[in-house]
Scaffold this motif. Structure first.
Motif, PDB file in Angstrom:
ATOM      1  N   ILE A   7      -4.798 -21.585 -27.064  1.00  0.00           N
ATOM      2  CA  ILE A   7      -3.171 -21.821 -27.125  1.00  0.00           C
ATOM      3  C   ILE A   7      -2.992 -21.508 -28.470  1.00  0.00           C
ATOM      4  O   ILE A   7      -1.809 -20.759 -28.906  1.00  0.00           O
ATOM      5  CB  ILE A   7      -2.648 -22.995 -27.015  1.00  0.00           C
ATOM      6  CG1 ILE A   7      -2.758 -24.199 -26.055  1.00  0.00           C
ATOM      7  CG2 ILE A   7      -1.143 -23.411 -27.602  1.00  0.00           C
ATOM      8  CD1 ILE A   7      -2.164 -25.436 -25.130  1.00  0.00           C
ATOM      9  N   VAL A   8      -2.840 -22.292 -29.806  1.00  0.00           N
ATOM     10  CA  VAL A   8      -2.675 -21.506 -31.041  1.00  0.00           C
ATOM     11  C   VAL A   8      -3.352 -20.454 -31.548  1.00  0.00           C
ATOM     12  O   VAL A   8      -2.539 -19.329 -32.192  1.00  0.00           O
ATOM     13  CB  VAL A   8      -3.630 -22.647 -31.818  1.00  0.00           C
ATOM     14  CG1 VAL A   8      -3.132 -22.165 -33.927  1.00  0.00           C
ATOM     15  CG2 VAL A   8      -3.158 -24.391 -32.452  1.00  0.00           C
ATOM     16  N   ARG A  45       9.168 -27.309 -16.617  1.00  0.00           N
ATOM     17  CA  ARG A  45       9.453 -27.654 -18.087  1.00  0.00           C
ATOM     18  C   ARG A  45       9.268 -26.269 -18.939  1.00  0.00           C
ATOM     19  O   ARG A  45      10.312 -26.492 -19.389  1.00  0.00           O
ATOM     20  CB  ARG A  45       7.948 -28.330 -18.253  1.00  0.00           C
ATOM     21  CG  ARG A  45       8.456 -29.843 -17.880  1.00  0.00           C
ATOM     22  CD  ARG A  45       7.291 -30.523 -17.607  1.00  0.00           C
ATOM     23  NE  ARG A  45       7.669 -31.830 -16.582  1.00  0.00           N
ATOM     24  CZ  ARG A  45       5.792 -32.861 -16.341  1.00  0.00           C
ATOM     25  NH1 ARG A  45       5.327 -32.766 -17.667  1.00  0.00           N
ATOM     26  NH2 ARG A  45       6.083 -33.831 -16.165  1.00  0.00           N
ATOM     27  N   ALA A  46       7.994 -25.767 -18.422  1.00  0.00           N
ATOM     28  CA  ALA A  46       8.100 -24.303 -19.123  1.00  0.00           C
ATOM     29  C   ALA A  46       9.549 -23.239 -18.988  1.00  0.00           C
ATOM     30  O   ALA A  46       9.766 -22.291 -19.701  1.00  0.00           O
ATOM     31  CB  ALA A  46       6.928 -23.027 -18.320  1.00  0.00           C
ATOM     32  N   PHE A  73      -2.310 -27.982 -16.252  1.00  0.00           N
ATOM     33  CA  PHE A  73      -2.166 -27.240 -14.604  1.00  0.00           C
ATOM     34  C   PHE A  73      -2.884 -27.647 -14.243  1.00  0.00           C
ATOM     35  O   PHE A  73      -3.690 -27.719 -13.288  1.00  0.00           O
ATOM     36  CB  PHE A  73      -0.810 -26.364 -14.231  1.00  0.00           C
ATOM     37  CG  PHE A  73      -0.999 -26.230 -12.618  1.00  0.00           C
ATOM     38  CD1 PHE A  73      -0.295 -26.805 -12.157  1.00  0.00           C
ATOM     39  CD2 PHE A  73      -1.977 -25.220 -12.204  1.00  0.00           C
ATOM     40  CE1 PHE A  73      -0.818 -26.985 -10.530  1.00  0.00           C
ATOM     41  CE2 PHE A  73      -2.334 -24.545 -11.448  1.00  0.00           C
ATOM     42  CZ  PHE A  73      -1.567 -25.526 -10.236  1.00  0.00           C
ATOM     43  N   VAL A  74      -4.340 -26.823 -14.746  1.00  0.00           N
ATOM     44  CA  VAL A  74      -5.597 -26.473 -14.389  1.00  0.00           C
ATOM     45  C   VAL A  74      -6.746 -27.484 -14.925  1.00  0.00           C
ATOM     46  O   VAL A  74      -7.310 -27.484 -14.687  1.00  0.00           O
ATOM     47  CB  VAL A  74      -5.991 -24.763 -15.149  1.00  0.00           C
ATOM     48  CG1 VAL A  74      -4.672 -23.829 -14.361  1.00  0.00           C
ATOM     49  CG2 VAL A  74      -5.951 -24.583 -17.108  1.00  0.00           C
ATOM     50  N   ALA A  75      -5.834 -28.284 -16.124  1.00  0.00           N
ATOM     51  CA  ALA A  75      -6.660 -29.042 -16.916  1.00  0.00           C
ATOM     52  C   ALA A  75      -7.307 -29.813 -16.078  1.00  0.00           C
ATOM     53  O   ALA A  75      -8.602 -30.636 -16.364  1.00  0.00           O
ATOM     54  CB  ALA A  75      -6.612 -29.767 -18.059  1.00  0.00           C
ATOM     55  N   PRO A  76      -6.996 -30.659 -14.917  1.00  0.00           N
ATOM     56  CA  PRO A  76      -7.253 -31.245 -14.076  1.00  0.00           C
ATOM     57  C   PRO A  76      -9.093 -31.060 -13.450  1.00  0.00           C
ATOM     58  O   PRO A  76      -9.538 -32.325 -13.114  1.00  0.00           O
ATOM     59  CB  PRO A  76      -6.575 -32.043 -13.414  1.00  0.00           C
ATOM     60  CG  PRO A  76      -5.424 -31.936 -14.286  1.00  0.00           C
ATOM     61  CD  PRO A  76      -5.853 -30.800 -15.162  1.00  0.00           C
ATOM     62  N   GLY A  77      -9.388 -29.886 -12.992  1.00  0.00           N
ATOM     63  CA  GLY A  77     -10.154 -29.177 -12.112  1.00  0.00           C
ATOM     64  C   GLY A  77     -10.813 -28.914 -13.524  1.00  0.00           C
ATOM     65  O   GLY A  77     -11.831 -27.992 -13.605  1.00  0.00           O
ATOM     66  N   LEU A  78     -11.177 -28.963 -14.767  1.00  0.00           N
ATOM     67  CA  LEU A  78     -11.752 -29.005 -16.344  1.00  0.00           C
ATOM     68  C   LEU A  78     -13.036 -30.131 -16.542  1.00  0.00           C
ATOM     69  O   LEU A  78     -12.091 -30.881 -16.004  1.00  0.00           O
ATOM     70  CB  LEU A  78     -11.095 -28.011 -17.465  1.00  0.00           C
ATOM     71  CG  LEU A  78     -10.293 -26.892 -16.771  1.00  0.00           C
ATOM     72  CD1 LEU A  78      -9.582 -27.013 -18.238  1.00  0.00           C
ATOM     73  CD2 LEU A  78     -11.333 -25.662 -16.285  1.00  0.00           C
ATOM     74  N   VAL A  97       5.225 -23.901 -25.306  1.00  0.00           N
ATOM     75  CA  VAL A  97       5.148 -24.748 -24.242  1.00  0.00           C
ATOM     76  C   VAL A  97       4.722 -24.183 -23.427  1.00  0.00           C
ATOM     77  O   VAL A  97       4.811 -25.268 -22.588  1.00  0.00           O
ATOM     78  CB  VAL A  97       6.407 -25.159 -24.308  1.00  0.00           C
ATOM     79  CG1 VAL A  97       7.087 -26.071 -23.589  1.00  0.00           C
ATOM     80  CG2 VAL A  97       7.323 -25.891 -25.940  1.00  0.00           C
ATOM     81  N   VAL A  98       4.672 -22.658 -23.173  1.00  0.00           N
ATOM     82  CA  VAL A  98       4.516 -22.519 -21.527  1.00  0.00           C
ATOM     83  C   VAL A  98       3.071 -22.826 -21.823  1.00  0.00           C
ATOM     84  O   VAL A  98       2.870 -22.696 -20.419  1.00  0.00           O
ATOM     85  CB  VAL A  98       5.237 -20.746 -22.011  1.00  0.00           C
ATOM     86  CG1 VAL A  98       4.512 -20.312 -20.512  1.00  0.00           C
ATOM     87  CG2 VAL A  98       6.732 -21.138 -21.975  1.00  0.00           C
ATOM     88  N   LEU A  99       2.587 -22.000 -22.923  1.00  0.00           N
ATOM     89  CA  LEU A  99       0.838 -22.502 -22.790  1.00  0.00           C
ATOM     90  C   LEU A  99       0.121 -23.476 -22.367  1.00  0.00           C
ATOM     91  O   LEU A  99      -0.877 -23.405 -21.775  1.00  0.00           O
ATOM     92  CB  LEU A  99       0.687 -21.178 -23.813  1.00  0.00           C
ATOM     93  CG  LEU A  99       0.980 -19.973 -24.156  1.00  0.00           C
ATOM     94  CD1 LEU A  99      -0.394 -19.108 -25.605  1.00  0.00           C
ATOM     95  CD2 LEU A  99       0.436 -19.539 -23.002  1.00  0.00           C
ATOM     96  N   TRP A 100       0.867 -24.582 -22.788  1.00  0.00           N
ATOM     97  CA  TRP A 100       0.784 -25.571 -22.814  1.00  0.00           C
ATOM     98  C   TRP A 100       0.826 -26.092 -21.339  1.00  0.00           C
ATOM     99  O   TRP A 100       0.009 -27.074 -21.017  1.00  0.00           O
ATOM    100  CB  TRP A 100       1.128 -26.635 -23.628  1.00  0.00           C
ATOM    101  CG  TRP A 100       0.393 -27.922 -24.135  1.00  0.00           C
ATOM    102  CD1 TRP A 100       1.642 -29.078 -23.477  1.00  0.00           C
ATOM    103  CD2 TRP A 100      -0.470 -28.582 -24.098  1.00  0.00           C
ATOM    104  NE1 TRP A 100       0.579 -30.095 -22.805  1.00  0.00           N
ATOM    105  CE2 TRP A 100       0.182 -30.350 -23.359  1.00  0.00           C
ATOM    106  CE3 TRP A 100      -1.213 -28.027 -25.069  1.00  0.00           C
ATOM    107  CZ2 TRP A 100      -1.342 -30.764 -24.725  1.00  0.00           C
ATOM    108  CZ3 TRP A 100      -2.595 -28.664 -25.327  1.00  0.00           C
ATOM    109  CH2 TRP A 100      -2.424 -30.247 -24.925  1.00  0.00           C
ATOM    110  N   GLN A 101       2.089 -25.920 -21.367  1.00  0.00           N
ATOM    111  CA  GLN A 101       1.877 -25.864 -19.367  1.00  0.00           C
ATOM    112  C   GLN A 101       1.316 -25.612 -18.428  1.00  0.00           C
ATOM    113  O   GLN A 101       0.630 -26.310 -17.676  1.00  0.00           O
ATOM    114  CB  GLN A 101       4.012 -26.103 -19.132  1.00  0.00           C
ATOM    115  CG  GLN A 101       4.260 -26.410 -19.886  1.00  0.00           C
ATOM    116  CD  GLN A 101       4.663 -28.377 -19.538  1.00  0.00           C
ATOM    117  OE1 GLN A 101       4.233 -28.631 -18.862  1.00  0.00           O
ATOM    118  NE2 GLN A 101       4.796 -28.711 -20.714  1.00  0.00           N
TER     119      GLN A 101
END
Length: 263
Positions: free
Chosen positions: A120-121, A29-30, A103-108, A95-99
């Motif tokens: 990201i902003v 996607r990135a 990916f790492v969000a589920p472990g946070l 978009v690259v940073l969001w992807q």
């Protein structure tokens, strides 16, 4: 016990494979986001105009009528293409940073996930600010400085490939440098270090800033000074922002509760 071990190993393998599949999907996607922007820029305004915009600071410092040169056979085609790809990556950076974050969000934990949008902003804005500072201030200063100290017997005609390598190095150096406030705030936010310790290390930061500037910039005092001073100022800005952010004391509690639940 002998029958449970294979099932546990199989579960770990499945989890590992699912992470790899998720990583591949995020990377695709990135890359697609960058390619879409690249195609759009390739069609309009075109690679030639994008390169001319990048070369404007250098051309402004050259004598009137002087142009940059291309030594390689396909260099006049490949260098503008690379510049367009670099521009596409910068535009698609959110978009690259969001992807990467997805990916790492589920472990946070929940309090960590709330940092997604501000992180990201701020990362994107600061990186672009670093590139803009480099383009409008640093390039103008360095190129005019070099043009004025160069002997009259030398005709300056920079190679476009060497110019691209220099520009990309400087953009990367200043883009990363402008991320210092984000790094400082994150260190304080997650309790890695407190503001008092960072403040007491101010002297080491100043020395380190000039050392980093000496390594990543050309061997002239002007460019080193223009990188080291913003780095020190951005560190101070990070300290000011970090004072508004209290270390999240619930992070350790959440981790301990998670370990207890697993046990």
């Amino acid at each position: 016990m002998s029958q449970e071990v294979p099932h546990e190993e199989e579960g770990q393998e499945d989890s590992f494979m699912s992470h790899l599949i998720e990583l591949r999907a995020r990377l695709i996607r990135a890359v697609l986001a960058v390619l879409v922007v690249f195609v759009a820029l390739f069609l309009y305004p075109g690679t030639a105009k994008i390169y001319d915009l990048l070369a404007r600071p250098m051309l402004a410092s050259l004598p009137e009528g002087t142009h940059m040169i291309a030594i390689g056979v396909i260099t006049p085609f490949m260098v503008p293409l690379k510049v367009t790809m670099m521009a596409a990556f910068v535009i698609a950076l959110p978009v690259v940073l969001w992807q990467a974050w997805a990916f790492v969000a589920p472990g946070l934990y929940k309090h960590e996930k709330r940092l997604a949008l501000p992180l990201i902003v701020s990362t994107t804005v600061l990186f672009l600010a670093g590139m803009a500072f480099c383009y409008f201030v640093v390039f103008h200063t360095i190129f005019h400085f070099i043009a004025h100290i160069a002997p009259n017997s030398i005709t300056t005609a920079p190679d476009i490939e060497a110019y691209l390598g220099f520009v990309m190095t400087m953009f990367l150096a200043f883009g990363i440098t402008f991320e210092v406030p984000v790094i400082v705030v994150l260190l304080v936010r997650f309790g890695v270090v407190d503001v008092k310790k960072l403040s007491s290390a101010r002297g080491y930061v100043v020395v380190g800033a000039f050392v980093i500037a000496a390594v990543v910039t050309p061997p002239d005092v002007v460019s080193q000074f223009l990188l080291a001073v913003p780095l020190c100022l951005l560190f101070e800005l990070g300290l000011i922002c970090a004072r508004m952010v209290q270390p999240n004391k619930n992070a350790m509690t959440d981790r301990e509760n998670a370990l207890v639940e697993k046990d």
